[in-house]
Design an enzyme around this catalytic site. Structure first.
Site: not given
Ligand code: NHX
Ligand code: ZN
Length: 636
Positions: A197-200, A202, A418-419, A494
């Protein structure tokens, strides 16, 4: 290995120090002394310049005045000279002696010193090697941890959730409790049980509980401990574990992370001699012991797919028990167990926490409770409140908050749009999980994030749910494009998630008409037990044409969902702008606050509900059978 404490080590350095000191001392002295010919020495005596003489068998030392009247030390080599003493007396050398002050230590040290030093050094190396060897051997013994009494008191009641696994393990408990009953009937008890099973989730706790329930000793070792040393050590540790087990029978042996030893033997080039030997020893031991002895081996792994098939053959780990991720009910039970140890506010409803933590495992939940307690303590609170819990949950699922990151207003605006894009599309799609929170406070790797939480535990995901999810994922980028006429790198995550989903839809879920209901790749291979071919490969090979169609279909799905997202965004642009205003001001918006902002605008509100209704009807017609497994609630 504590070399520093070894007396030999200290002895070696002291000896070395003394010898170096003596050599340096001797050479220093020598450099102060003038080397004289014997005839010169005699000449000085006759001239009455010599004031002090010390005669030994190997050297004559003393003091004399040179022609300038300066007192100097000298040395010379003694000759067979019967007149020496007479000469000394005649010339009134007042201080002379013939005592051999060098003694016997000096010459011995000078002649034999290097050899003695070498021998000492050699002895020291031998000593340290053998003592390490002994330690290694004893490691094999000590690393196998016999359970403490505390551990033995763990029973199934302390393990919340995983009811099915407990039921299956109950049989093992019964056997350990009274093995004779089973032997009379001649039934064959499994020798080895593999928990996966996944880590954690139990697995270790469950193993302890089996021992606790049965009231037998529990010997635990970790697979990684079997492979860290030289060739043969791992195998001897395995032997030792089983020896200990036999002596203490009936008992339970537990090997955690067995994949460290039990990896597929053909995987990788060249192989790993030590690991293979250890694995072979494990197989030999498993074949060798008889369940009549009352010893059962329990092992745990989160990578059952990489295990060597030999381990899973009958007579070895012939029983495999899956420990699933906890469902809603399990999570609540787990939270109940952990919250017994802390002081929770009365207002806290464990049901809500359980509902906010889909996909999290027992270790995560324990972590959440613990982090909350730490947060509460930091704020000098008397009890843990829901605020602390919320923050801890977000920290676990999205990473720690990074408030110190300074972001320009321009960028804040981009992040907010964006959000809100993600959120508004989610609000307008019928299958989407409710939006729980929007934030533009950076957390973990993300600059902003939108959290959606499902209302129920889900094991299947429909095609329309996937398509809607894609629309939501792509929404952030689309809003950037529409509002700023410019796109940023921020959407990379995304896009990655969207591509992964679309690819799976085409190649694994059979959701593309052009490609047909065919498995074109199998990433699931990594998650369930499917044996691979000899080279460890389980890859699909396609014609170039097939690759082309796959790519085309993936792009097609993305484009369709992107268009849907775009149309929702354009119709709701006014609301988006309003929400962005609030979000920039407050930095966080809850789902409720979002609803209120949207409800403020009656006209768009009507539009939303109309779109939703249309979508609901459509999805009911289209997709009933395309159901698959997926779970992911944070759009980072
Ligand atoms: C960069 N970070 O690296 C900067 C600091 C588009 C408003 N140039 O989509 O933060 O651009 O809806 C897991 C989760 C990389 C892994 C998010 C790896 C995000 C997040 C890049 C918002 N929210 N992008 C988003 C964002 C970025 C990144 C990730 C990750 C932004 C976006 C990170
Ligand atoms: Zn996003």
């Amino acid at each position: 290995m504590n070399k520093k404490k070894s007396p030999w080590y200290i002895f070696f350095w002291i000896t070395l120090f003394i010898i170096i000191f003596m050599l340096v001392n001797a050479s220093m002295q020598r450099s102060h002394e003038l080397d004289l010919e014997y005839s010169q020495f005699k000449q000085y005596i006759r001239n009455g310049n010599v004031s002090k003489v010390l005669v030994s068998s190997s050297v004559i030392k003393g003091q004399f005045k040179d022609s300038d009247g300066i007192l100097k030390k000298f040395r010379t080599v003694p000759m067979n000279d019967p007149n020496l003493i007479k000469d000394l007396e005649d010339n009134k050398v007042l201080e002379f002696s013939a005592i051999d002050k060098n003694g016997w230590v000096g010459p011995i040290l000078i002649n034999w010193g290097p050899i003695i030093l070498l021998m000492l050094f050699w002895l020291w190396i031998m000593r340290s090697m053998t003592s390490n060897g002994k330690q290694m051997m004893s490691f094999g013994k000590t690393k196998v941890k016999k359970s403490h009494n505390d551990d033995l008191q763990i029973t199934f009641q302390d393990v919340a959730g995983c009811e099915e696994a407990k039921e299956e393990l109950q049989e093992i408990v019964e056997f350990l409790k009274n093995s004779s009953k089973f032997q009379k009937l001649g039934g064959r008890i499994p020798k080895g049980v593999l928990l996966f099973g996944s880590p954690g989730t139990g697995k270790t706790l469950l193993a302890k509980a089996v021992a606790g329930e049965a009231g037998v000793p529990f010997f635990a070792a970790s697979g990684s401990e079997f492979v860290e040393m030289f060739v043969g050590v791992g195998a001897s540790r395995v032997r030792d574990l089983f020896d200990q087990g036999r002596k203490a029978a009936p008992c339970l042996l537990f090997v955690d992370e067995i994949d460290a030893v039990g990896r597929h033997r053909f995987a990788g080039i060249g192989g790993h001699d030590e690991r293979e030997q250890t694995l072979n020893q494990l197989l030999v031991e498993m074949d060798g012991f008889d369940t009549k002895e009352g010893v059962i081996l329990l092992a745990a792994t989160n990578r059952p797919d990489v295990l060597d098939p030999a381990l899973l053959r009958p007579g070895r780990f012939d029983r495999q028990i899956m420990i699933p991720n906890p469902d809603l009910k399990d999570r609540k039970e787990i939270l109940e167990v952990h919250s017994k140890k802390v002081k929770l506010d009365r207002s806290i409803d464990l049901n809500i926490i359980a509902r906010s933590t889909p996909g999290l495992v027992g270790a995560d939940l324990a972590n959440i409770i613990n982090e909350s307690a730490l947060l509460a303590a930091r704020n000098n609170q008397k009890t843990i409140n829901m605020h602390n819990i919320e923050e801890s949950i977000e920290r676990i699922i999205a990473g720690p908050q990074r408030k110190s990151r300074l972001i320009s207003n321009k960028e804040k605006k981009i992040i907010a749009y964006h959000e809100v894009g993600h959120a508004i599309v989610a609000k307008n799609l019928p299958t989407a999980d409710p939006v729980h929170k929007i934030s533009i406070i950076p957390r973990g790797p993300a600059l902003g994030y939108t959290i959606q939480l499902p209302e129920h535990d889900k094991y299947l995901t429909s095609k329309s749910e996937l398509l809607d999810k894609l629309s939501i994922l792509l929404a952030g980028r689309i809003v950037e494009e529409l509002v700023f006429s410019e796109i940023t790198t921020g959407a990379q995550n995304d896009i990655l998630q969207a591509t992964n989903i679309a690819t799976k839809m085409v190649t694994e879920f059979g959701m593309s008409e052009k490609c047909g209901t065919i498995t074109l790749s199998n990433s699931l291979n990594n998650e369930i037990m499917i044996q691979k071919d000899v080279s460890g490969r389980s890859e699909f090979r396609h014609s170039w044409k097939t690759y082309e169609i796959i790519d085309e279909e993936i792009k097609n799905i993305i484009n369709i969902t992107k268009e849907k997202s775009k149309s929702i965004i354009t119709t709701n642009m006014d609301i988006i702008k309003r929400i962005v205003g609030h979000l920039l001001e407050k930095e966080n918006l809850t789902g409720e606050e979002l609803d209120n902002i949207i409800a403020g605008n009656t006209l768009s509100n009507l539009k939303i509900s109309m779109v939703s209704e249309a979508r609901t009807k459509q999805s009911k017609v289209n997709n009933k059978n395309d159901l698959i497994i997926m779970n992911n609630n944070v759009i980072g």
